[in-house]
Write an enzyme that holds these catalytic residues in place. Structure first.
Site: not given
Length: 313
Positions: A7-9, A12-13, A92, A122, A178
């Site tokens: 999910g690097a795109s 946060v990633g 959330r 996530t 959280h």
């Protein structure tokens, strides 16, 4: 050190990728995304390489589609940031069912390829951590989530500002979900080693206002700039450093509990853990006051309800 970000795109990633790439311990950084995100990831890789020019970093950055996850083999840590982003006004927990399918899919694939540590970002992170643990079938020390680590840092900043002291003087943490049912541990909060209750200004501390601000900080940032990235990325880096350097620090992460807190079992929730090279080395049981125990149990029940709903998705 080899780290994979699935999910690097996303916000946060990509922010996490930059911070990790700058670290001297980083040798191989793998950026995973869906097929339609590959061009964006390749651009991210080149942008990061430009940022590293003239630094001491010699990280190798690889880009791959989530259809070909074999590249993650021998990763020391796999960070999962994939999922539907939370929008303004969305809790959330509203995200749970959709994101559980995504996280569960990746957890199973990771387990087929390598014996590693899975670090879940996530949201809702406690529920997603549980889903990753169940579907990967890894040992409980290998799967953990960001939990209330960033919430604890935000709480620490607020306490430091109110008392006008350096942030390093404050020791505190938030446990539980959280989310809305998070539990501040005033009983375990100190400034310069002195219990916070012993300070004369303690009776003026607007604790409800501070906690409400911590709870809604993510939503505030979404409203103002579309989403948070730098805060979570810095918190993620804290955890990865602990693993790489075997620091054995006590951080408040989402971890599987098995009776360490008031007999609560079979749920992933924000608790103090000792984290080192092997991931979670210990869930650290601490004494809570009566109100904290009640609030923590309520928080666990909320998370557990959703864990049961997504467990078999």
């Amino acid at each position: 050190m080899k780290v994979t970000i699935i999910g690097a795109s996303g916000r946060v990633g990509s922010a996490t990728a930059l911070l990790l790439a700058k670290e001297p311990f980083m040798k191989d950084l793998v950026l995973i995304g869906r097929e339609h995100s590959i061009n964006k990831l390749e651009g991210l890789r080149e942008d990061i390489y430009d940022a590293l020019a003239g630094t001491r970093s010699d990280a190798n950055i690889y880009v791959e589609s989530d259809e070909n996850l074999r590249i993650i083999d021998e990763s020391d840590v796999v960070i999962i940031t994939s999922g539907v982003p939370r929008k303004e006004g969305m809790s959330r927990m509203d995200l749970a069912k959709t994101n559980a399918k995504i996280v569960g899919k990746y957890a199973k694939k990771i387990a087929e390829i390598c014996d590693t540590k899975i670090f879940v970002i996530t949201n809702p992170v406690d529920v997603m951590t549980y889903k990753a643990l169940v579907d990967s079938k890894f040992e409980r020390n290998q799967v953990f989530g960001l939990g209330t680590h960033l919430d604890s840092l935000r709480f620490k900043v607020a306490i430091a500002k109110f008392f006008g002291v350096h942030i390093d003087e404050v020791r505190t943490r938030i446990i539980g979900e959280h989310g809305d049912s998070m539990v501040p541990l005033l009983s375990a909060t100190s400034i310069g080693g002195i219990p916070i209750q012993k300070f004369e200004r303690f009776k003026e501390l607007p604790i409800d206002e501070i906690i409400e601000d911590v709870k809604t900080k993510g939503e505030q940032i979404i409203r103002l700039k579309g989403g948070s990235e730098f805060g979570p990325a810095a918190a993620i880096l804290n955890v990865v450093r602990c693993i790489v350097n075997n620091e054995k620090r006590l951080l408040t992460l989402s971890a599987y509990v098995d009776g360490e807190f008031d007999g609560i079992r079979d749920v992933c929730i924000g608790v103090p853990v000792k984290i080192g090279r092997d991931g979670i080395e210990e869930v650290v049981s601490i004494e809570l006051d009566k109100d904290e125990i009640i609030a923590f149990r309520k928080s666990a029940e909320i998370i557990k309800k959703y864990c049961e709903e997504v467990k078999n998705l």
